[in-house]
Design a protein around this motif. Structure first.
Motif, PDB file in Angstrom:
ATOM      1  N   PRO A   1       3.014  -2.153   8.509  1.00  0.00           N
ATOM      2  CA  PRO A   1       1.567  -2.299   8.292  1.00  0.00           C
ATOM      3  C   PRO A   1       1.145  -1.931   6.879  1.00  0.00           C
ATOM      4  N   ASP A   2       0.219  -2.711   6.349  1.00  0.00           N
ATOM      5  CA  ASP A   2      -0.337  -2.497   5.012  1.00  0.00           C
ATOM      6  C   ASP A   2      -1.507  -1.524   5.143  1.00  0.00           C
ATOM      7  N   ILE A   3      -1.293  -0.252   4.771  1.00  0.00           N
ATOM      8  CA  ILE A   3      -2.328   0.774   4.942  1.00  0.00           C
ATOM      9  C   ILE A   3      -2.062   1.905   3.960  1.00  0.00           C
ATOM     10  N   SER A   4      -3.108   2.571   3.530  1.00  0.00           N
ATOM     11  CA  SER A   4      -2.962   3.694   2.599  1.00  0.00           C
ATOM     12  C   SER A   4      -2.564   4.949   3.350  1.00  0.00           C
TER      13      SER A   4
ATOM     14  N   ALA B   1       0.659   7.549  13.117  1.00  0.00           N
ATOM     15  CA  ALA B   1       0.823   6.129  12.793  1.00  0.00           C
ATOM     16  C   ALA B   1       2.154   5.643  13.359  1.00  0.00           C
TER      17      ALA B   1
ATOM     18  N   ASN C   1       0.820  -1.204   0.000  1.00  0.00           N
ATOM     19  CA  ASN C   1       0.000   0.000   0.000  1.00  0.00           C
ATOM     20  C   ASN C   1       0.861   1.265   0.000  1.00  0.00           C
TER      21      ASN C   1
ATOM     22  N   TYR D   1      -5.668   6.746   4.940  1.00  0.00           N
ATOM     23  CA  TYR D   1      -6.132   6.261   6.239  1.00  0.00           C
ATOM     24  C   TYR D   1      -5.098   6.514   7.336  1.00  0.00           C
ATOM     25  N   ALA D   2      -3.824   6.373   7.010  1.00  0.00           N
ATOM     26  CA  ALA D   2      -2.786   6.509   8.028  1.00  0.00           C
ATOM     27  C   ALA D   2      -2.605   7.950   8.481  1.00  0.00           C
TER      28      ALA D   2
END
Length: 487
Positions: A254-257, A218, A90, A260-261
């Motif tokens: 972590p796999d996150i955009s 984050a 991501n 969102y982060a």
């Protein structure tokens, strides 16, 4: 200092059969012959003062990306550099590691302009003006994003609600909130207010500022990315403008955009309205819109005969397509796969890819012609106990020193000259000559000439899978890599 950062990846499953896992959407050629990745690179290189462009992509796309940039044949002062991911995780991990690399090499005040490799933008003067406004705001410590002035109630994009102006003379606005893809009715309400912009997924900020925001909003991601960056530097520093991310530590990020982060959590986000033409080329509907229609609303790329056909898009790489009595369709023909879809269902093309994966069908991943660092191979025919390929090796390039357990290979040179290692022997094979490689023999193919080497390879054996390969030496650093790729 402004450093454009191109995020290049994503399978683009809604654009199958042209976009595939090993040849994703950024490498798609448009009607003018340029790929989306090439267009993004040239757009970034055309901005004033740009001296470096960082591309963050999967390590499997590194050589193909380099070839794409070199093929533009445009003189630019911008030097391409690369940060290579072992797997996609991501946008937030990619941006975090990109910021750490830029801060380490250019200082925390260096500006990052984050661009997606699969966007199409017209009116580059307006784009450049929007970048100027974003850079001016980002120099003051903000996180600037770009919002596109909507041209209709689009349900395929996220939206940004604009707040107050940052300054009376500036187009930059505070961001009130980010909203997910709306329904048609809600999208119409957004347009009626005049306060909403499409979320483009492009950003501008200082490397140090985005790292500070990550540490606040984050922290787990920031700590994992920092550990990964330290391991990456210890294992291998930049080599020829390329940095290979450490696989073991990257798996823990972590796999996150980035939306969102950070973007949806920070109160330091501003938006720059963009009035340039923009598309994320997310479906065949978007691709068809790039082609001028005829009187019946048909759009054609390639060769087609149309009889009583309306509002249909046809794309064919090398075959004539005849359409009779059709309406409202998308037809995309490639050498090994054909897509026929209702224009209203183009978002569901990704479901085809899901089924292909479940069936372990190679067409979700590979085209019939596959790019490799040394050139290309094309599968001409495939049957029980045999496979025939056309292999093209670039001048000065060489395949790895390798061995196959289950298949033998017969090489016939069509044009050029090959230097061949076959067992313990090194020979030269000229045009119209051949050599046979028994199973279990170490072998290598090299093009010592200045023109392409073209040859036909006939494989025979009980098992002809692409994973039957053991590498011993490789000039492209693939010996330690996964073996499930050809040559």
């Amino acid at each position: 200092m402004l450093i454009p950062v191109i995020l290049s990846g994503g399978a683009g499953t809604r654009l199958w059969p042209v976009s595939r896992e090993a040849h994703p959407k950024p490498f798609m050629k448009l009607a003018d012959g340029q790929s989306l990745l090439q267009k993004t690179f040239l757009r970034a290189a055309g901005l004033p003062g740009v001296r470096e462009i960082l591309t963050i992509t999967n390590r499997e796309y590194y050589f193909k990306s380099k070839d794409e940039y070199e093929a533009t044949e445009v003189q630019t002062a911008a030097r391409p550099t690369f940060l290579l991911e072992p797997v996609g995780r991501n946008t937030a991990p990619a941006i975090a590691l990109g910021a750490m690399k830029i801060a380490a090499e250019h200082g925390p005040d260096a500006l990052m302009l984050v661009l997606s490799a699969d966007h199409l933008i017209d009116n580059l003067d307006s784009f450049s003006s929007a970048v100027d406004a974003a850079c001016l705001s980002a120099k003051g410590g903000t996180l600037a994003t770009f919002g596109i002035v909507p041209t209709g109630p689009e349900t395929g994009f996220g939206y940004i609600e604009c707040g107050d102006e940052v300054e009376p003379s500036s187009p930059v606005r505070r961001v009130s909130r980010f909203v997910e893809k709306p329904t048609q009715d809600v999208a119409r309400e957004y347009l009626a207010t005049g306060r909403y912009l499409w979320n483009s997924g492009m950003f501008c900020f200082k490397a140090g500022v985005i790292l500070q925001e990550l540490a606040v909003h984050a922290p787990l991601l920031h700590q994992a990315a920092l550990a990964c960056w330290e391991a990456t530097q210890e294992r291998s520093g930049p080599k020829d403008g390329m940095t290979d991310i450490d696989s073991a530590t990257f798996a823990h990020v972590p796999d996150i955009s980035i939306d969102y982060a950070i973007m949806e959590r920070s109160d330091n986000v501003v938006v720059v309205p963009g009035d340039f033409s923009w598309s994320d080329i997310g479906s065949w509907g978007a691709v068809s819109d790039l082609v001028r229609p005829d009187e019946a609303g048909n759009r054609v790329v390639g060769e087609a005969i149309l009889v009583d056909t309306e509002n249909t898009y046809i794309q064919s790489e090398n075959r004539l397509v005849a359409a009779v009595g059709l309406e409202h369709l998308i037809i995309v023909d490639t050498p090994d796969a054909l897509l026929v879809a209702n224009r209203d269902r183009v978002q569901d093309v990704k479901k085809v890819v899901e089924q292909l994966k479940l069936q372990a069908h190679e067409s979700y991943k590979l085209h019939r012609t596959v790019s490799r660092p040394w050139g290309t191979y094309t599968v001409l025919e495939d049957g029980p106990r045999f496979k025939i390929k056309r292999i093209v090796v670039k001048p000065g390039a060489a395949l790895s020193l390798q061995m196959h357990h289950h298949r033998s290979e017969h090489w016939v040179v069509v044009s050029g000259m090959a230097r061949v290692v076959n067992g313990g022997q090194e020979i030269f094979v000229n045009t119209n000559e051949s050599t046979f490689i028994p199973a279990g023999h170490k072998h290598r193919l090299e093009n010592p000439g200045i023109l392409d080497l073209v040859m036909i390879e006939v494989q025979s054996g009980e098992y002809l899978g692409e994973d039957d390969i053991v590498r011993f030496e490789d000039v492209y650093g693939r010996v330690a890599a996964a073996v499930q790729e050809n040559n």
